[in-house]
Write a protein that holds these residues in place. Structure first.
Motif, PDB file in Angstrom:
ATOM      1  N   LEU A 100       0.877  -1.348   0.020  1.00 57.50           N
ATOM      2  CA  LEU A 100       0.070   0.150  -0.102  1.00 57.50           C
ATOM      3  C   LEU A 100       0.801   1.332  -0.146  1.00 57.50           C
ATOM      4  O   LEU A 100       0.052   2.377   0.413  1.00 57.50           O
ATOM      5  N   LEU A 101       2.117   0.983  -0.208  1.00 57.16           N
ATOM      6  CA  LEU A 101       2.881   2.287  -0.315  1.00 57.16           C
ATOM      7  C   LEU A 101       2.860   3.044  -1.536  1.00 57.16           C
ATOM      8  O   LEU A 101       2.753   2.500  -2.529  1.00 57.16           O
ATOM      9  N   GLY A 102       3.189   4.348  -1.466  1.00 58.11           N
ATOM     10  CA  GLY A 102       3.157   5.098  -2.713  1.00 58.11           C
ATOM     11  C   GLY A 102       1.920   5.509  -3.359  1.00 58.11           C
ATOM     12  O   GLY A 102       1.577   5.892  -4.502  1.00 58.11           O
ATOM     13  N   THR A 117       1.453   7.709   0.893  1.00 62.16           N
ATOM     14  CA  THR A 117       1.617   6.668   1.793  1.00 62.16           C
ATOM     15  C   THR A 117       3.121   6.516   1.623  1.00 62.16           C
ATOM     16  O   THR A 117       3.695   6.004   0.798  1.00 62.16           O
ATOM     17  N   LEU A 118       3.797   6.351   3.006  1.00 64.54           N
ATOM     18  CA  LEU A 118       5.241   6.142   3.054  1.00 64.54           C
ATOM     19  C   LEU A 118       5.878   5.192   4.320  1.00 64.54           C
ATOM     20  O   LEU A 118       4.805   5.023   5.188  1.00 64.54           O
ATOM     21  N   LYS A 152      18.133   9.212   2.042  1.00 68.75           N
ATOM     22  CA  LYS A 152      18.544   8.096   1.318  1.00 68.75           C
ATOM     23  C   LYS A 152      17.788   7.396   0.300  1.00 68.75           C
ATOM     24  O   LYS A 152      16.481   6.838   0.344  1.00 68.75           O
ATOM     25  N   GLU A 153      18.553   7.495  -0.948  1.00 67.09           N
ATOM     26  CA  GLU A 153      17.774   7.113  -2.399  1.00 67.09           C
ATOM     27  C   GLU A 153      17.574   5.672  -2.253  1.00 67.09           C
ATOM     28  O   GLU A 153      16.338   5.126  -2.651  1.00 67.09           O
ATOM     29  N   LEU A 161       9.502   3.785  -4.185  1.00 62.04           N
ATOM     30  CA  LEU A 161       9.160   5.329  -4.014  1.00 62.04           C
ATOM     31  C   LEU A 161       9.487   6.078  -5.203  1.00 62.04           C
ATOM     32  O   LEU A 161      10.725   6.425  -5.305  1.00 62.04           O
ATOM     33  N   LYS A 162       8.785   6.829  -5.786  1.00 63.63           N
ATOM     34  CA  LYS A 162       9.408   7.917  -6.705  1.00 63.63           C
ATOM     35  C   LYS A 162       9.905   9.353  -5.936  1.00 63.63           C
ATOM     36  O   LYS A 162       9.162   9.474  -4.984  1.00 63.63           O
ATOM     37  N   ASP A 163      10.612   9.827  -6.572  1.00 68.29           N
ATOM     38  CA  ASP A 163      11.051  11.122  -5.651  1.00 68.29           C
ATOM     39  C   ASP A 163      10.196  12.190  -5.353  1.00 68.29           C
ATOM     40  O   ASP A 163      10.262  12.766  -4.274  1.00 68.29           O
TER      41      ASP A 163
END
Ligand code: A2H
Length: 252
Positions: A100-102, A117-118, A152-153, A161-163
């Motif tokens: 469910l992230l991003g 969501t992160l 932290k990339e 996750l996109k920037d």
């Protein structure tokens, strides 16, 4: 924590694009975040989920809405009038936080049209809904977790996750706290030289620095109650949100 049940404001964050795993659900879907600080919703920058906790999407009896929370919280809510039948959770899907992230959400009061969501690793499974709204200006935990993702990339990539879901979101000044300034959590984080969201002892110290002081001496900088003290506006703000169907009240 006290003897009686804890009252939380449940902030409803509307899912704007249904993730694949939930594509069979046609009703409106909300992430419901449990907070003690409804007056900080002007400063929301994202929503936290624990990647390894299991969440369910379940049918409420409120306007046909589907909510996402832990199963434990959903079960508690069946005894608080959120479902057709007490004790009966109608589960539409079960999935991990990671799945469910991003996800883009719309949240009340924040100036951001979209928040994402992160991942946050300190979320506890047995408190609230397992969904936490993020206010990095006023919560050291939230600020530490956001900085970790921004610095932290590799951490962003690990969760796909996109920037643009992370980098544009900075703490928003919403409450002035005497001696701690307009970004009290950032002030505490920097003063104590906190390194990451895993810095448990220093984060506990930072929270001690901020929370009581913010509650007793904090003054709203934005919104309808600008210039007023936090303790005098908390209840009114909760009521506004509930009346607008942007929040509910939950006990546990
Ligand atoms: B508060 P208490 Cl700006 N795991 O909301 C970890 N933390 C959780 C959680 C969970 N399962 N469920 C809720 N929380 C967080 C805003 C906020 C919060 C601000 C300042 C202080 C603050 C924005 N995040 O909490 O153990 C949520 O963060 C101070 C404690 O029940 C919720 O309110 O006291 C708070 O912890 C509930 O914690």
């Amino acid at each position: 924590e006290g003897v009686g049940p804890q009252e939380y404001t449940l902030i409803k964050m509307k899912v704007l694009e249904t993730p694949k795993a939930l594509s069979s659900i046609k009703q409106p879907i909300y992430m419901v975040a449990a907070t003690l600080r409804p007056e900080t919703m002007y400063g929301q920058t994202n929503c936290w989920l624990h990647p390894d906790i299991k969440y369910i999407a379940w049918q409420t009896s409120r306007n046909n809405e589907v909510w996402i929370s832990t199963r434990r919280a959903a079960r508690n809510m069946t005894y608080q009038g959120f479902t057709a039948e007490e004790g009966d959770v109608k589960v539409l899907a079960e999935l991990t936080g990671q799945e469910l992230l991003g996800v883009p959400l719309s949240a009340p009061l924040t100036p951001h049209k979209i928040v994402y969501t992160l991942p946050m690793l300190s979320i506890k499974e047995d408190k609230g809904t397992g969904v936490v709204t993020s206010v990095p200006s006023d919560s050291p935990d939230d600020y530490a977790a956001l900085v970790d993702l921004q610095k932290k990339e590799a951490f962003r990539q690990k969760y796909g996750l996109k920037d643009e879901m992370v980098l544009p979101y900075e703490p928003i000044p919403i409450i002035e706290v005497p001696t701690l300034g307009k970004l009290s959590a950032v002030h505490a984080y920097e003063t104590l030289k906190i390194q990451s969201q895993n810095d448990k002892d220093k984060l506990a110290e930072a929270k001690e620095m901020c929370y009581l002081k913010s509650f007793y001496d904090g003054v709203m900088l934005v919104g309808e109650f600008a210039g007023r003290k936090i303790q005098d506006v908390k209840k009114d703000l909760q009521k506004r949100l509930v009346d607008a169907n942007e929040a509910d009240v939950y006990y546990e």
